[in-house]
Design a protein around this motif. Structure first.
Motif, PDB file in Angstrom:
ATOM      1  N   GLY A 155      39.339  54.236  34.240  1.00 22.51           N
ATOM      2  CA  GLY A 155      40.447  53.563  33.795  1.00 22.51           C
ATOM      3  C   GLY A 155      40.363  52.196  34.595  1.00 22.51           C
ATOM      4  O   GLY A 155      41.267  51.239  33.848  1.00 22.51           O
ATOM      5  N   GLN A 156      40.769  52.137  35.872  1.00 25.03           N
ATOM      6  CA  GLN A 156      40.838  51.267  35.691  1.00 25.03           C
ATOM      7  C   GLN A 156      39.622  49.715  36.388  1.00 25.03           C
ATOM      8  O   GLN A 156      40.084  49.090  35.468  1.00 25.03           O
ATOM      9  CB  GLN A 156      41.377  51.009  37.487  1.00 25.03           C
ATOM     10  N   ARG A 157      39.107  50.076  36.373  1.00 25.93           N
ATOM     11  CA  ARG A 157      37.177  49.328  35.911  1.00 25.93           C
ATOM     12  C   ARG A 157      37.886  49.070  34.189  1.00 25.93           C
ATOM     13  O   ARG A 157      37.791  48.179  34.556  1.00 25.93           O
ATOM     14  CB  ARG A 157      36.523  49.975  36.126  1.00 25.93           C
ATOM     15  N   GLN A 158      38.273  49.817  33.657  1.00 24.20           N
ATOM     16  CA  GLN A 158      37.958  49.748  32.055  1.00 24.20           C
ATOM     17  C   GLN A 158      39.064  48.165  31.975  1.00 24.20           C
ATOM     18  O   GLN A 158      39.096  47.223  30.852  1.00 24.20           O
ATOM     19  CB  GLN A 158      38.615  50.782  31.396  1.00 24.20           C
ATOM     20  N   ARG A 159      40.194  48.631  33.120  1.00 25.37           N
ATOM     21  CA  ARG A 159      41.501  47.591  32.558  1.00 25.37           C
ATOM     22  C   ARG A 159      40.345  46.177  32.945  1.00 25.37           C
ATOM     23  O   ARG A 159      41.274  44.621  32.695  1.00 25.37           O
ATOM     24  CB  ARG A 159      42.395  47.365  33.006  1.00 25.37           C
ATOM     25  N   GLY A 192      46.054  53.402  21.880  1.00 27.91           N
ATOM     26  CA  GLY A 192      47.224  52.826  21.595  1.00 27.91           C
ATOM     27  C   GLY A 192      47.298  51.554  22.345  1.00 27.91           C
ATOM     28  O   GLY A 192      47.670  50.471  22.151  1.00 27.91           O
ATOM     29  N   GLU A 193      46.510  51.740  24.325  1.00 29.99           N
ATOM     30  CA  GLU A 193      47.017  50.234  24.696  1.00 29.99           C
ATOM     31  C   GLU A 193      45.518  48.778  24.063  1.00 29.99           C
ATOM     32  O   GLU A 193      46.215  47.441  24.212  1.00 29.99           O
ATOM     33  CB  GLU A 193      46.027  50.111  26.026  1.00 29.99           C
ATOM     34  N   ILE A 194      44.512  49.206  24.193  1.00 31.06           N
ATOM     35  CA  ILE A 194      43.914  47.870  22.899  1.00 31.06           C
ATOM     36  C   ILE A 194      44.283  47.992  21.610  1.00 31.06           C
ATOM     37  O   ILE A 194      44.432  46.709  21.684  1.00 31.06           O
ATOM     38  CB  ILE A 194      42.324  49.298  23.125  1.00 31.06           C
ATOM     39  N   ARG A 199      46.874  43.065  18.786  1.00 35.63           N
ATOM     40  CA  ARG A 199      47.620  42.610  18.386  1.00 35.63           C
ATOM     41  C   ARG A 199      47.854  41.052  19.524  1.00 35.63           C
ATOM     42  O   ARG A 199      48.115  40.595  19.261  1.00 35.63           O
ATOM     43  CB  ARG A 199      48.826  43.303  17.995  1.00 35.63           C
ATOM     44  N   ARG A 200      48.644  41.889  20.498  1.00 36.22           N
ATOM     45  CA  ARG A 200      48.605  40.256  21.390  1.00 36.22           C
ATOM     46  C   ARG A 200      47.751  39.503  21.645  1.00 36.22           C
ATOM     47  O   ARG A 200      48.074  38.551  21.303  1.00 36.22           O
ATOM     48  CB  ARG A 200      49.083  41.095  22.960  1.00 36.22           C
ATOM     49  N   ALA A 201      46.966  39.497  21.265  1.00 32.05           N
ATOM     50  CA  ALA A 201      45.538  38.543  21.295  1.00 32.05           C
ATOM     51  C   ALA A 201      45.807  37.501  20.282  1.00 32.05           C
ATOM     52  O   ALA A 201      45.193  36.750  19.637  1.00 32.05           O
ATOM     53  CB  ALA A 201      44.262  39.372  22.180  1.00 32.05           C
ATOM     54  N   GLY A 202      45.883  38.419  18.622  1.00 30.77           N
ATOM     55  CA  GLY A 202      45.342  38.190  17.440  1.00 30.77           C
ATOM     56  C   GLY A 202      44.616  37.166  17.487  1.00 30.77           C
ATOM     57  O   GLY A 202      44.132  36.633  16.436  1.00 30.77           O
ATOM     58  N   MET A 218      41.904  53.479  15.075  1.00 25.17           N
ATOM     59  CA  MET A 218      42.645  52.382  16.022  1.00 25.17           C
ATOM     60  C   MET A 218      42.653  51.815  14.831  1.00 25.17           C
ATOM     61  O   MET A 218      43.571  49.989  15.440  1.00 25.17           O
ATOM     62  CB  MET A 218      41.619  52.130  17.170  1.00 25.17           C
ATOM     63  N   ALA A 219      41.882  51.094  13.677  1.00 28.20           N
ATOM     64  CA  ALA A 219      40.576  50.548  13.237  1.00 28.20           C
ATOM     65  C   ALA A 219      42.173  49.832  11.570  1.00 28.20           C
ATOM     66  O   ALA A 219      42.677  50.442  11.052  1.00 28.20           O
ATOM     67  CB  ALA A 219      39.985  50.053  12.810  1.00 28.20           C
TER      68      ALA A 219
END
Lengths: 388, 278
Positions: A155-159, A192-194, A199-202, A218-219
């Motif tokens: 999970g950390q690597r993915q972040r 949910g995080e992605i 949304r933040r990156a737009g 998600m989509a």
């Protein structure tokens, strides 16, 4: 205006045609999930978009620029890989900094020994460090910043991989099954995080997955790709409720949709039990068709007279729902029904029941898989047509 | 491991291993012993490992004064370093291209590398000598280094190692904006240290100990490599003074032995990681 569009992308590996003319448009801020079984060409499409593979034909337009001749390094497209592909010899902070170093420093400023002597290098590096710190903070990985990928969990690597992709504000964001190496609990959380990060990156995002739950949840729009063709691109609800192709209907939905082979009746309608469906276009009698219905629209009638007689083969209790596998007495086909626990209590293997199908939820597909728009006929009209 | 009892089987295994090690070490041990013996000791009829008159100092002084040992060692270092640096600089990009880039001549190159592995230096020595003679470059560092700058063995070894590097890592580097040379410098080399150290042993050991090629192209003592210098030493200075000769040999083999002992762990790591047995 669409921020990203693919037009007629073709790709073959020797005699094997992987992509058969795929076209797709994504708007600003749109999150598109590209879903399909393994080997359908979705990863190849993503790699072509990123510039890691070259297409045999077709156009890739980002903004109003044709990217086909542009090498991957200059496309400003970021990608998160299934394996994360972090640089094993660099720490998390250095990993996140790489795309900034490559873009914000000149060739001379990047050189060891000579670099620090170049004017402006110190300031540029300070900027990069600040951006990396901000990115790490927003991903809540600031405490891992000095660790190498080998010392981090999945999970950390993915972040870190997400941070590396987002830090340079790409024009398009690509993800190639980024959650498939995580365990089930973490995966649902990371979804949910992605979505939140997107949304933040737009930025238009293409998310490749073979997991339909990920795609639907998600989509903004889901693109279903099967056998190298894009069969349907629509919102998750339309994809589920109104599939335009039998393969889409089969691929999306858990448990799988019930499908029955049938033929057009002499009057051009399609009959299923006592339900008659009329197609918008006139069918020649005897045309083979496929009838489909989702398991949740099959109702179980225990002692009534309505519905088709069937026998229960298997009962799966899943907590919030019960999945019933029944065999129709008349044609011997298996029908899957999805019931709420209240409806399903007392049902056991071997019981005889009657199955009722919601008439307005039946899909008719042509022999080539295409959906035939159809609507149910009320009983009296049906009778009339039969007599007339 | 520590809790293991000292069983009979273990004792036999240990004995066999120690015996094997002793056989391999015997010449070296004998060399150390001879280097400390006086002339009369060496030619005495009884064979003993411990010198009767300790003459290490005398022998080493002879070895160090009668031949310019520093020139020999320096030449060895320069030649080995140049060969190694050029080999790595050529072999790494070449192996990277063959392992990770798609181009038409890749198969042909693979065949050429395989062919190159099959041809020994002895086969090409004569044409090379003639060519160097015509170019008037005999008796130079160039003549010692040039024939070995392209190491097909190195290409082969790195190729195997690079094939194991995931494609995604290279793809990520490209998307991050690196050129192909940037990928080699920033991604491949930092991750290839085990392979580079493994190759370093093969290359440095082979060229430090090489006598064949220096003997062909060098006739001037100023460019002599250690083994060649030893040959001169024996012919011109020592005659039958084996004590001094062994002392000189000890001095010349010492750098390699010391380097290996110091970096033993990394070397073994490198060889096992490349899947190649030394």
């Amino acid at each position: 205006m669409s921020a990203l569009s693919l037009r007629g992308i073709h790709k073959s590996f020797s005699a094997n045609q992987i992509l058969k003319g795929v076209s797709l448009d994504a708007g600003e801020n749109e999150f598109i999930a590209l879903v399909g079984p393994s080997g359908c060409g979705k990863s190849t499409l993503l790699r072509i978009l990123a510039g890691l593979e070259s297409a045999d034909g077709g156009e890739i337009v980002v903004g109003d620029r044709d990217l086909s001749p542009v090498p991957a390094a200059d496309r400003n497209i970021a990608m998160v890989f299934q394996s994360y592909a972090l640089y094993p010899h660099l720490t998390a902070a250095q990993n996140i900094a790489v795309p900034l170093v490559m873009r914000n420093l000149t060739r001379l400023q990047r050189l060891p020994l000579v670099g620090p002597l170049m004017p402006g290098q110190r300031k540029a590096i300070a900027n990069i460090k600040r951006e990396v710190r901000d990115m790490a903070a927003s991903l809540k990985i600031d405490h891992l910043i000095d660790r190498k990928p080998g010392q981090m969990s999945g999970g950390q690597r993915q972040r870190v991989a997400l941070g590396r992709a987002m830090v340079r504000r790409p024009a398009v964001f690509l993800m190639d099954e980024p959650l498939s190496n995580l365990d089930a609990n973490l995966r649902v959380h990371a979804r949910g995080e992605i979505v939140e990060l997107h949304r933040r990156a737009g930025v238009p995002t293409i998310y490749v997955t073979h997991d339909q739950a990920e795609a639907l949840s998600m989509a903004d729009r889901v693109a279903v790709m099967i056998g190298g063709s894009l069969l349907q691109l629509a919102s998750p609800q339309v994809i589920y409720d109104d599939p335009q192709h039998v393969e889409v209907a089969k691929f999306i939905g858990q448990p799988r949709i019930n499908l029955f082979a049938s033929q057009a009746a002499p009057d051009g309608t399609v009959a299923f039990g006592d339900i008659r469906l009329r197609s918008a276009e006139k069918l020649t009698p005897g045309t083979p068709v496929t009838i489909g219905i989702r398991p949740e629209f099959v109702a179980v009638n225990r002692n009534g007279q309505h519905g088709l007689p069937a026998r229960i083969d298997r009962v799966e209790f899943l907590g919030s729902e019960i999945i019933l596998y029944c065999r129709l007495d008349a044609i011997g086909e298996t029908v899957i029904a999805k019931l709420s626990p209240a409806e399903g209590t007392g049902l056991a293997v071997g019981m005889s029941v009657r199955l009722e199908f919601a008439p307005d939820r039946l899909f008719v597909f042509a022999e080539n898989g295409r959906r035939l728009p159809s609507f149910p006929m009320s009983a009296d009209v049906a009778l009339e047509t039969a007599n007339g | 491991m520590s809790a293991q009892t000292f069983t009979l089987g273990r004792a036999i295994r240990l004995f066999l291993l120690s015996f094997g090690a002793l056989i391999f070490l015997a010449p070296y041990i004998f060399m150390i012993s001879t280097a400390g013996k006086a002339q009369s000791d060496i030619f005495s009829s009884s064979l003993s490992l411990i010198p009767q008159h300790w003459s290490y100092i005398a022998n080493f002084t002879k070895a160090l004064t009668r031949v310019s040992m520093t020139t020999l060692l320096w030449n060895g270092v320069v030649v080995c370093a140049l060969i190694f640096v050029f080999q790595v600089m050529i072999a790494i990009p070449c192996a990277y291209a063959m392992a990770k880039l798609k181009f038409r001549a890749a198969r042909l190159m693979m065949v050429l590398v395989m062919l190159g592995l099959l041809v020994p230096i002895h086969a090409t020595a004569l044409p090379l000598y003639v060519a160097f003679d015509r170019m008037a470059v005999l008796n130079s560092y160039f003549a010692l280094v040039a024939p070995f700058t392209i190491s097909v063995f190195g290409i082969f070894l790195f190729l195997q190692f690079f094939r194991a590097i995931p494609d995604d890592l290279i793809h990520a580097a490209r998307l991050d904006g690196m050129s192909e040379l940037g990928i080699i410098g920033r991604v491949i080399v930092p991750n290839a240290w085990p392979a580079i150290t493994a190759f370093a042993i093969f290359s440095v050991v082979a060229h430090w100990n090489d006598l064949y090629w220096p003997l062909i192209v060098i006739s001037n003592q100023t460019y002599a490599t250690p083994p060649l210098g030893l040959l001169y030493f024996r012919a011109a200075e020592a005659g039958d003074d084996y004590g001094a000769l062994m002392a000189a040999t000890l001095i010349i083999t010492f750098p390699l032995v010391a380097a290996f002992l110091l970096a033993q762990k990394r070397f073994v790591e490198g060889i096992t990681m490349t899947g190649l047995k030394g």
